[in-house]
Design an enzyme around this catalytic site. Sequence first.
Site: not given
Ligand SMILES: [Zn+2]
Length: 678
Positions: A468-469, A475
């Site tokens: 997730h991180e 990004h």
């Molecule tokens: Zn998040």
Amino acid sequence: MTSPNPLLADTDLPDFAAIKAAHVVPAIEEAIEQHRAAIAQITEEQADDFGSVILAAERADFLLSRTWSPVGHLAGVADTPELREAHASAQALMTSYLMEAGQNRAHHDAVARVAARPDFAGLPPAQKRAVDLALRAFRLAGVALEGEARQRFLDIGVALSDLSTRFGNAVLDATEAWSEHVTDEAALAGVPESDKAILAAYAQEKGLPGWLITLRQPSVLAILLHADDRALRERVYRAHNTRASDQSDDRSHDNSDRIEQIMALRHEAAQILGFNDSAAHSLETKMAADADEALAFLDDLARRARPVGEKELEEARAFAAEHFGLTELYPWDLSYVAEAMRRTLHGVDQEALKAYFPLPRVLAGTQKLIERLFDVRLVERSGVSTWHPDVLFYDVQDASGEVVAGVYLDLFARAGKRGGAWMDVCRARFRDADAFHRPIAYLTTNFAPPAGDRPSLVTHNDVVTLFHEFGHVLHHLLTEVDLPSVGGISGVEWDAVELPSQFMENFAWEKDTLIGLSGHVDTGEPLPEPLFDRLLAARQFQAGLAILRQIEFATFDLTLHRDYHPAQGARVIETLERVRAAVAVVRPPEWNRFAHAFSHIFAGGYAAGYYSYLWAELLSADAFEIFSHADLPGGGASAFRREILAAGASRPAADNFRAFAGRAPEVDALLRSRGLAA
Ligand SMILES: [Zn+2]
């Protein structure tokens, strides 16, 4: 001070090891002064071209955040009394300066002049978007307001910030105010040893023998999930769900009036800015067009999830009757019965599972996954100045071997480090007139540290967290936007910013990837397939009831803000009841005061935005399915990188998604990934 302040140094990376608490306030004061001077120069020049106005402001922002980012980061990962105090002073300076900057009318006018130039339409999309977002930020800060309205708007901002703090404090105080002391261990029958140890620690904190049941999360879960004593479960459920309300035995923390005031002030502020209601105000900066669109999405989800939830409830009833002889299921029975069902049907021993996930293997597997997907290489660099010896630094190299970005990994729990996991920006990507700055990120988790010569063993949930991180990190690092304000995660709509992170989570549930990065700590044997299958089945257990709860909270939040009317007040109970009648399969008792402790929307940033969790999941589930089918030109991952990660906020999130998927998002993938598809 004779030696230069490391927070103001013009270096590729902050010299973390050199930063002392005493550097913080002088550096922030200096950086704010420089920023103020840079903006003053912009406004005095009366220029109207992109370079003199927008690029100059981006440069000023870049320098300010270059100084501020390490300060905020260190406060989270290397807390000391001196640093905490310095950080608090610096934060107060930043907050008041940013408020002043948001209201700078001359600066607003300069940006507006750029937008009014005849050649504005011909600027590259990212540049136009940066201008649009800057103008919107000024507008939402109330820059255009005159006289009384201007003052009133500022006063409301201050009052709301104070009310939010007091709402949150009341929840904390109410949580601490209730407890039940247990000296007879038999009263805790059913509660696992590890949970009892937590309750024993709570007792010790208060100098008591035995165990102390409190309303802190681990204690509430321990009792509601495991305690065989039904009356005890009921007492904890009641105390927890009447916290900070008029229904609590202790009314001194009642949030009822604060909710009324918060709702009234939010509505007034929205109207001063020209919005119909505070939901419209909140949705102005989000991907969903308006509250109606978000509500229609939730409605649709609820309609599809309800039959599944009803069936799950029936199964729970049958299980409870058979195994516990319960003829009626009360709200304080539901979690207990569900936990017993989960153990019986899908029992996964998380401790045994950990042996398959030694952190070095998991990290290497994560690295390989990212390299395979996005055609970059993560190369560890030693000798980087950090805040702790455990911290790792990776250079990101593109296909040609050029270093394009970097990331700090701070993975282990330790004293002085905030709990949880998060990603943050250290440096933005910025192509200035004669300089290029590479994007740098921090990735922080709280995994169990290595014990002796055994490596750190992480849970499957930790693997999900790491992925997730890394989604957020990628990004930021793979952005190809040269302007910090619209590059990476910056400027991305709140309800879309979790798209890359939730997208990456999917790989932790993908058989090949997960088994590929596993390896038993003693034998090296990969995770056996039957174990993986059980893990996956457990994930989707009671998925209908789980999503219906999220839909209930999100619908309540949006409806409350959209339908506020000054003459009628907030109508919290009425709204909650109406939403539950439409959405919930399990109706909580009428004294349940869930809203009075709903800190996300009354004390956090989620007002009329709680739906964002599900909205982002809609995007990520759909994107992941499209990616998996990979019939996209150049393969799914390269399209995802190009249209979503690289594009950042240079386009609205809806446009990014459409560019990637060739259509608007569709809800079916979300239902499938949750196991809710018919
Ligand atoms: Zn998040």
